[in-house]
Design an enzyme around this catalytic site. Structure first.
Site, mmCIF file in Angstrom:
data_model
loop_
_atom_site.group_PDB
_atom_site.id
_atom_site.type_symbol
_atom_site.label_atom_id
_atom_site.label_comp_id
_atom_site.label_asym_id
_atom_site.label_seq_id
_atom_site.Cartn_x
_atom_site.Cartn_y
_atom_site.Cartn_z
ATOM 1 N N ASP A 1 40.197 40.439 29.146
ATOM 2 C CA ASP A 1 40.265 38.993 28.916
ATOM 3 C C ASP A 1 39.500 38.190 29.951
ATOM 4 O OD1 ASP A 1 42.011 39.199 26.850
ATOM 5 O OD2 ASP A 1 43.801 39.040 28.091
ATOM 6 N N LYS B 1 38.742 34.637 25.087
ATOM 7 C CA LYS B 1 38.851 33.700 23.973
ATOM 8 C C LYS B 1 38.475 32.306 24.395
ATOM 9 C CE LYS B 1 42.692 36.337 22.488
ATOM 10 N NZ LYS B 1 44.121 36.291 22.523
ATOM 11 N N MET C 1 50.142 27.944 30.936
ATOM 12 C CA MET C 1 49.152 27.193 30.154
ATOM 13 C C MET C 1 49.529 25.717 30.098
ATOM 14 S SD MET C 1 48.436 29.971 27.120
ATOM 15 C CE MET C 1 50.070 30.687 27.057
HETATM 16 N N1 SAH Z 1 50.218 37.463 30.554
HETATM 17 C C1 SAH Z 1 49.950 36.494 31.611
HETATM 18 C C2 SAH Z 1 49.967 35.084 31.096
HETATM 19 C C3 SAH Z 1 48.886 34.799 30.108
HETATM 20 S S1 SAH Z 1 48.880 33.122 29.594
HETATM 21 C C4 SAH Z 1 50.962 36.695 32.737
HETATM 22 O O1 SAH Z 1 51.938 37.422 32.571
HETATM 23 O O2 SAH Z 1 50.761 36.092 33.777
HETATM 24 C C5 SAH Z 1 47.683 32.409 30.644
HETATM 25 C C6 SAH Z 1 48.349 31.493 31.641
HETATM 26 O O3 SAH Z 1 48.929 32.245 32.686
HETATM 27 C C7 SAH Z 1 47.409 30.558 32.337
HETATM 28 O O4 SAH Z 1 47.099 29.437 31.562
HETATM 29 C C8 SAH Z 1 48.215 30.194 33.552
HETATM 30 O O5 SAH Z 1 49.205 29.269 33.240
HETATM 31 C C9 SAH Z 1 48.901 31.493 33.861
HETATM 32 N N2 SAH Z 1 48.181 32.264 34.883
HETATM 33 C C10 SAH Z 1 47.560 33.436 34.735
HETATM 34 N N3 SAH Z 1 47.036 33.854 35.893
HETATM 35 C C11 SAH Z 1 47.342 32.914 36.801
HETATM 36 C C12 SAH Z 1 47.102 32.754 38.205
HETATM 37 N N4 SAH Z 1 46.423 33.665 38.896
HETATM 38 N N5 SAH Z 1 47.588 31.659 38.820
HETATM 39 C C13 SAH Z 1 48.278 30.738 38.149
HETATM 40 N N6 SAH Z 1 48.540 30.835 36.840
HETATM 41 C C14 SAH Z 1 48.076 31.897 36.171
#
Ligand code: SAH
Length: 466
Positions: free
Chosen positions: A256, A278, A393
């Protein structure tokens, strides 16, 4: 690749001609080192100085391939040399030697004269055939020695026998014509055993057991499969050991946008890397298309890794991928990862739960299919003062979310924070009461991905705002 101060190469001088000039103690030590490779060593040691005992011993030990010439070197001595090493008192002689060696096509090393060296000798951890060379490019010898000492303790003496066994067994493993992953399994088990029981003798019984184990796994894995693997929030150190192992044995990796640089460095070099981000909303990367790709690649018998940011089971659409794989009869397994909320909590040094202030922890997404704030969130639960809410998000809809939460009765002074790029080197944290957070974030030019954390637990962490 980052800049390399020197290029580590492992020469194979056995049976080849090496030239060593000089009669110092240092030259004696170099003689031992060079002779240990099985080379034909020609030593030119002028007889006006005493020849080091180590050189004399070498000529007695290996009269057939170590020759001591009691005279100064001459240019023609360098003809046909694979490498030339010289230790001289005077700069002039050293320069002439380097020139003659280069003219003869031999890389040269003049001891303690970096300007006259085509190559340097690193310090060595010798478990031959396993050999580790260490160089700091002359920058920090003491540091280099400490690194060497560390590596020494990591590699017990007995690893020599394991490395020898690997060399003996290699042809046999190769001859089985197994697919890559089965061979890899053999060597992974071999390595695990070496680290678990370095003192054990790697004998034929062990070899047969490892061969049988790999054979069995070959039959089980004849079919392709998909591993959904969590890559964690960004810092590659937060990959699990299993994630690293799967990345190193994958045939193909679909990843991703959220996968941070550095993570894919752990992938097998031959693995095909497919970006299925995406973010660009390209028509080629719809979820249906990803599902179809997973099914097709596994159907070709490949080991597929579907690498997802954070934990695959949290806002990662893993459910849709698992359903598609199940419908197609493709085996699938999941490796959890550190979810972004955990990464953010670590960065803030703040517990998301607290025995008094936060008895419930809720993860929500503030991003509906159309990109707006979802209407069907449970506003009463989100206004609960005894809960911690983590919003995934949520950057784009932060303002609207806060307004709805206040309307639902949440105290405007409820502590909140936005954590952007959690666990990455440019992680940023913005603290503000929930009613003011959106404005403060807007003023501070934040790059995502970012999470919002709301609840009294936030205020119980360290007070400093970074
Ligand atoms: N599966 C992922 C989440 C995917 S949705 C998990 O478990 O973390 C994508 C969202 O995750 C982003 O929009 C943000 O809100 C959050 N996110 C992912 N990586 C991040 C990071 N390093 N720091 C802060 N938020 C993060």
């Amino acid at each position: 690749m980052a800049a390399l101060a020197s290029l580590p190469l492992f020469f194979k001088p056995a049976g080849r001609r090496l030239v060593l000039a000089g009669a110092s103690e240092g030259a004696g030590w170099k003689a031992e080192l060079l002779a240990a490779t099985g080379a034909r060593l020609e030593i030119y040691a002028p007889d006006d100085v005493e020849t080091p005992e180590s050189m004399l011993r070498l000529t007695r030990l290996h009269p057939e391939r170590v020759t001591l010439h009691r005279r100064s070197w001459r240019a023609e001595d360098l003809t046909g040399a694979m490498l030339a090493v010289g230790d001289f008192a005077g700069e002039d002689e050293a320069r002439q030697f380097a020139q003659a060696a280069r003219a003869a096509g031999a890389p040269v090393n003049c001891v303690d004269r970096p300007a006259l060296c085509d190559f340097q000798f690193g310090s060595i951890v010798n478990r031959s055939p396993l050999v580790v060379g260490i160089s700091t490019d002359g920058a920090a010898p003491v540091f280099g020695q400490a690194v060497r000492a560390r590596i020494e303790t990591l590699l017990p003496e007995t690893f020599r026998r394991w490395a020898e066994a690997a060399r003996r067994w290699r042809a046999e493993v190769q001859a089985r014509r197994w697919p890559f992953r089965t061979r890899r399994r053999f060597w992974e088990r071999f390595t695990a055993q070496a680290f678990a029981a370095p003192g054990q003798e790697p004998d034929e019984r062990l070899r047969d057991a490892l061969l049988a184990d790999a054979e069995a796994s070959d039959q089980a894995a004849a079919k392709g499969m998909v591993n959904l693997v969590g890559a964690g929030p960004g810092d590659p150190e937060l990959l699990t050991l299993r994630a690293v192992r799967l990345l190193q044995s994958a045939d193909v990796i679909l990843y991703d946008d959220l996968i941070a640089p550095g993570t894919l460095d752990f992938a097998r070099r031959e693995a095909r890397l497919i970006h299925v981000g995406k973010r660009g909303h390209k028509p080629s990367c719809t979820q249906d298309d990803i599902n179809a790709q997973l099914v097709r690649l596994a159907g070709e018998g490949l080991q597929v890794v579907r690498l997802k940011g954070g934990d695959p089971m949290i806002f990662g659409r893993a459910g849709e991928e698992i359903a598609a794989l199940e419908a197609a009869g493709v085996p699938c397994a999941v490796t959890p990862g550190v979810t972004a909320a955990s990464g953010a909590a670590a960065g803030m040094a703040t517990s998301l739960t607290h025995r008094n202030a936060a008895r419930r922890l809720q993860f929500i997404t503030a991003h509906a299919r159309n990109g707006a704030l979802p209407e069907d969130l449970d506003w009463r639960a989100l206004a609960d003062p005894a809960a911690t809410t983590v919003v995934y998000m949520g950057l784009a809809t932060l303002e609207a979310l806060a307004a709805r939460l206040l309307a639902a009765g949440l105290d405007p002074q409820t502590p909140a924070a936005l954590v952007a790029r959690a666990t990455l080197p440019d992680e940023t944290i913005v603290h503000a009461p929930v009613a003011e957070l959106a404005e403060k974030v807007r003023a501070s030019d934040i790059a995502g991905p970012a999470l919002v954390i709301i609840g009294h637990a936030v205020a119980l962490g360290p007070k400093t705002t970074r």
